[in-house]
Design an enzyme around this catalytic site. Structure first.
Site, PDB file in Angstrom:
ATOM      1  N   GLY A 214       3.656  -4.321  11.234  1.00 40.33           N
ATOM      2  CA  GLY A 214       2.787  -4.582   9.943  1.00 40.33           C
ATOM      3  C   GLY A 214       2.755  -3.304   9.120  1.00 40.33           C
ATOM      4  CB  VAL A 215      -0.035  -2.174   6.948  1.00 40.32           C
ATOM      5  CG1 VAL A 215      -0.924  -1.899   7.941  1.00 40.32           C
ATOM      6  CG2 VAL A 215      -0.207  -1.352   5.572  1.00 40.32           C
ATOM      7  CG  ASP A 216       1.098   1.638  12.578  1.00 40.74           C
ATOM      8  OD1 ASP A 216       1.228   2.615  11.914  1.00 40.74           O
ATOM      9  OD2 ASP A 216       1.230   1.673  13.877  1.00 40.74           O
TER      10      ASP A 216
ATOM     11  CG  ASN B 129      -0.459   1.060  18.093  1.00 44.36           C
ATOM     12  OD1 ASN B 129      -0.601   2.097  18.743  1.00 44.36           O
ATOM     13  ND2 ASN B 129       0.456   0.773  17.427  1.00 44.36           N
TER      14      ASN B 129
ATOM     15  CB  SER C  83      -8.338  -6.029  12.450  1.00 48.06           C
ATOM     16  OG  SER C  83      -8.827  -5.121  13.275  1.00 48.06           O
TER      17      SER C  83
ATOM     18  N   GLY D 287      -3.856  -8.939  10.320  1.00 51.33           N
ATOM     19  CA  GLY D 287      -2.649  -9.556  10.749  1.00 51.33           C
ATOM     20  C   GLY D 287      -2.279  -9.484  12.283  1.00 51.33           C
TER      21      GLY D 287
ATOM     22  CE1 TYR E 219      -3.379  -4.901  17.437  1.00 55.68           C
ATOM     23  CE2 TYR E 219      -4.992  -3.260  16.509  1.00 55.68           C
ATOM     24  CZ  TYR E 219      -3.777  -3.780  17.325  1.00 55.68           C
ATOM     25  OH  TYR E 219      -3.512  -2.780  17.901  1.00 55.68           O
TER      26      TYR E 219
ATOM     27  CB  ILE F 220      -0.981   0.004   1.205  1.00 44.33           C
ATOM     28  CG1 ILE F 220      -2.351   1.014   0.867  1.00 44.33           C
ATOM     29  CG2 ILE F 220      -0.216   0.249   2.471  1.00 44.33           C
ATOM     30  CD1 ILE F 220      -3.476   0.756   1.846  1.00 44.33           C
TER      31      ILE F 220
HETATM   32  N1  AR6 Z   1       0.588  -3.101   2.218  1.00 46.71           N
HETATM   33  C1  AR6 Z   1      -0.563  -3.515   2.281  1.00 46.71           C
HETATM   34  N2  AR6 Z   1      -0.839  -4.523   3.174  1.00 46.71           N
HETATM   35  C2  AR6 Z   1       0.083  -4.827   4.279  1.00 46.71           C
HETATM   36  C3  AR6 Z   1       1.247  -4.342   4.265  1.00 46.71           C
HETATM   37  C4  AR6 Z   1       1.709  -3.448   3.249  1.00 46.71           C
HETATM   38  N3  AR6 Z   1       3.048  -2.953   3.163  1.00 46.71           N
HETATM   39  N4  AR6 Z   1       2.182  -4.642   5.376  1.00 46.71           N
HETATM   40  C5  AR6 Z   1       1.218  -5.658   6.081  1.00 46.71           C
HETATM   41  N5  AR6 Z   1       0.042  -5.564   5.288  1.00 46.71           N
HETATM   42  P1  AR6 Z   1      -1.292  -5.537  10.470  1.00 46.71           P
HETATM   43  P2  AR6 Z   1      -3.582  -5.338  12.462  1.00 46.71           P
HETATM   44  C6  AR6 Z   1      -1.182  -6.324   5.598  1.00 46.71           C
HETATM   45  O1  AR6 Z   1      -0.737  -6.329  11.178  1.00 46.71           O
HETATM   46  O2  AR6 Z   1      -3.829  -6.649  12.267  1.00 46.71           O
HETATM   47  C7  AR6 Z   1       0.721  -2.909  14.134  1.00 46.71           C
HETATM   48  O3  AR6 Z   1       1.887  -3.071  14.954  1.00 46.71           O
HETATM   49  C8  AR6 Z   1      -1.163  -7.696   6.456  1.00 46.71           C
HETATM   50  O4  AR6 Z   1      -0.704  -8.671   5.702  1.00 46.71           O
HETATM   51  O5  AR6 Z   1      -0.438  -4.472   9.810  1.00 46.71           O
HETATM   52  O6  AR6 Z   1      -4.824  -4.157  12.052  1.00 46.71           O
HETATM   53  C9  AR6 Z   1      -0.296  -1.699  14.517  1.00 46.71           C
HETATM   54  O7  AR6 Z   1       0.642  -0.479  15.314  1.00 46.71           O
HETATM   55  C10 AR6 Z   1      -2.516  -7.820   6.876  1.00 46.71           C
HETATM   56  O8  AR6 Z   1      -3.207  -8.397   5.950  1.00 46.71           O
HETATM   57  O9  AR6 Z   1      -2.625  -4.691  10.896  1.00 46.71           O
HETATM   58  C11 AR6 Z   1      -1.115  -2.202  15.650  1.00 46.71           C
HETATM   59  O10 AR6 Z   1      -0.401  -2.442  16.857  1.00 46.71           O
HETATM   60  C12 AR6 Z   1      -3.135  -6.340   7.011  1.00 46.71           C
HETATM   61  O11 AR6 Z   1      -2.081  -5.577   6.389  1.00 46.71           O
HETATM   62  C13 AR6 Z   1      -1.231  -3.657  14.992  1.00 46.71           C
HETATM   63  O12 AR6 Z   1      -0.095  -3.785  14.136  1.00 46.71           O
HETATM   64  C14 AR6 Z   1      -3.109  -5.970   8.432  1.00 46.71           C
HETATM   65  O13 AR6 Z   1      -2.119  -6.582   9.272  1.00 46.71           O
HETATM   66  C15 AR6 Z   1      -2.515  -3.590  13.996  1.00 46.71           C
HETATM   67  O14 AR6 Z   1      -2.985  -4.936  13.431  1.00 46.71           O
END
Ligand code: AR6
Length: 171
Positions: free
Chosen positions: A35-37, A27, A120, A122, A124, A14
Site C-alpha cells: 500500500g502507501v507504506d 504497520n 486503515s 486499504g 486494514y 502522496i
Molecule cells: N498515495 C496516497 N494514498 C495511497 C497510496 C499513495 N501512493 N497508495 C495507497 N494509498 P493502505 P492501511 C491509499 O493499504 O489500510 C501496509 O502493508 C489506499 O488506497 O496503504 O492503513 C502497511 O505496512 C488507501 O486508501 O494502508 C500495513 O501493513 C490508503 O492509502 C498496512 O498496509 C491506506 O491503504 C496498513 O494498511
C-alpha cells in the site's frame, strides 16, 4: 485564516507532494509493507528503512517521526492504524489517536504543512465513510486549538475516498 481554509483535499499519490511532512499508514514493525507504506519506502529510498529500524516499532494508534530521505518532504510521520475487526475492538478510538498523535508530532516539530493518506482504509479494511468521518473530526478538533500545522491535505488515492472526504469538508 479559518479552520476550513486550512484543510484541502487532493486526488493522487502522496509520495509526489511537496509538504513539510507526509503521514505513512505503517504497520507496527515500521519496517515497510504494501500500500502507501510500500510506495513511501520505494520513493524515499533505503535510508528510510534504516532509520525506521532504529525506532523499535510503533504501537497501533501511536506515531513516530523520521526524515524524508529522497522524498520532497522534511519528515515522514509513521502511524499505525487499526485493522478493522467489526468496529467493537476499539477501532474508532485507535484511528482517532493516529490522527491526534500525528498532529501532535507535527506541531512539536514546528511543521506547517502535512498530508495524510486514508489511514486503515486499504489493507486494514476500515470502512471508508466511518474512517473519513473520524479523520475530519480529529482534524477540526486539533486545528481549532493549534496554530500548527497551518495546512492539512487529505490525499485520496481513489474516487471513493475523494467522494467520502468531499462530503465532509467544512464549509
Ligand atoms: N498515495 C496516497 N494514498 C495511497 C497510496 C499513495 N501512493 N497508495 C495507497 N494509498 P493502505 P492501511 C491509499 O493499504 O489500510 C501496509 O502493508 C489506499 O488506497 O496503504 O492503513 C502497511 O505496512 C488507501 O486508501 O494502508 C500495513 O501493513 C490508503 O492509502 C498496512 O498496509 C491506506 O491503504 C496498513 O494498511
Amino acid at each position: 485564516m479559518s479552520v476550513a481554509d486550512r484543510i484541502e483535499l487532493r486526488r493522487g499519490d502522496i509520495t509526489k507532494l511537496v509538504v513539510d511532512a507526509i503521514v505513512n499508514a505503517a504497520n507496527s514493525s515500521l519496517l515497510g509493507g504494501g500500500g502507501v507504506d510500500g510506495a513511501i519506502h520505494r520513493a524515499a529510498g533505503p535510508g528510510l528503512a534504516l532509520e525506521c529500524r532504529m525506532l523499535n516499532g510503533c504501537k497501533t494508534g501511536q506515531a513516530k517521526i523520521t526524515g524524508g530521505h529522497k522524498l520532497q518532504v522534511k519528515h515522514v510521520i509513521h502511524t499505525v492504524g487499526p485493522v478493522w475487526n467489526g468496529g467493537n475492538h476499539g477501532e474508532p478510538a485507535l484511528l482517532a489517536a493516529c490522527y491526534a498523535n500525528s498532529f501532535r508530532l507535527a506541531a512539536e516539530h514546528g511543521l506547517r504543512t502535512i498530508a495524510f493518506p486514508a489511514i486503515s482504509c486499504g489493507i486494514y479494511r476500515y470502512p471508508i465513510e466511518q474512517a473519513t468521518e473520524i479523520a475530519m473530526a480529529e482534524t477540526l478538533k486539533f486545528l481549532s486549538v493549534n496554530d500548527l500545522p497551518e495546512k492539512v491535505t487529505f490525499v485520496a488515492f481513489s474516487d471513493e475516498i475523494f467522494q467520502a472526504y468531499s462530503t465532509r469538508l467544512p464549509a
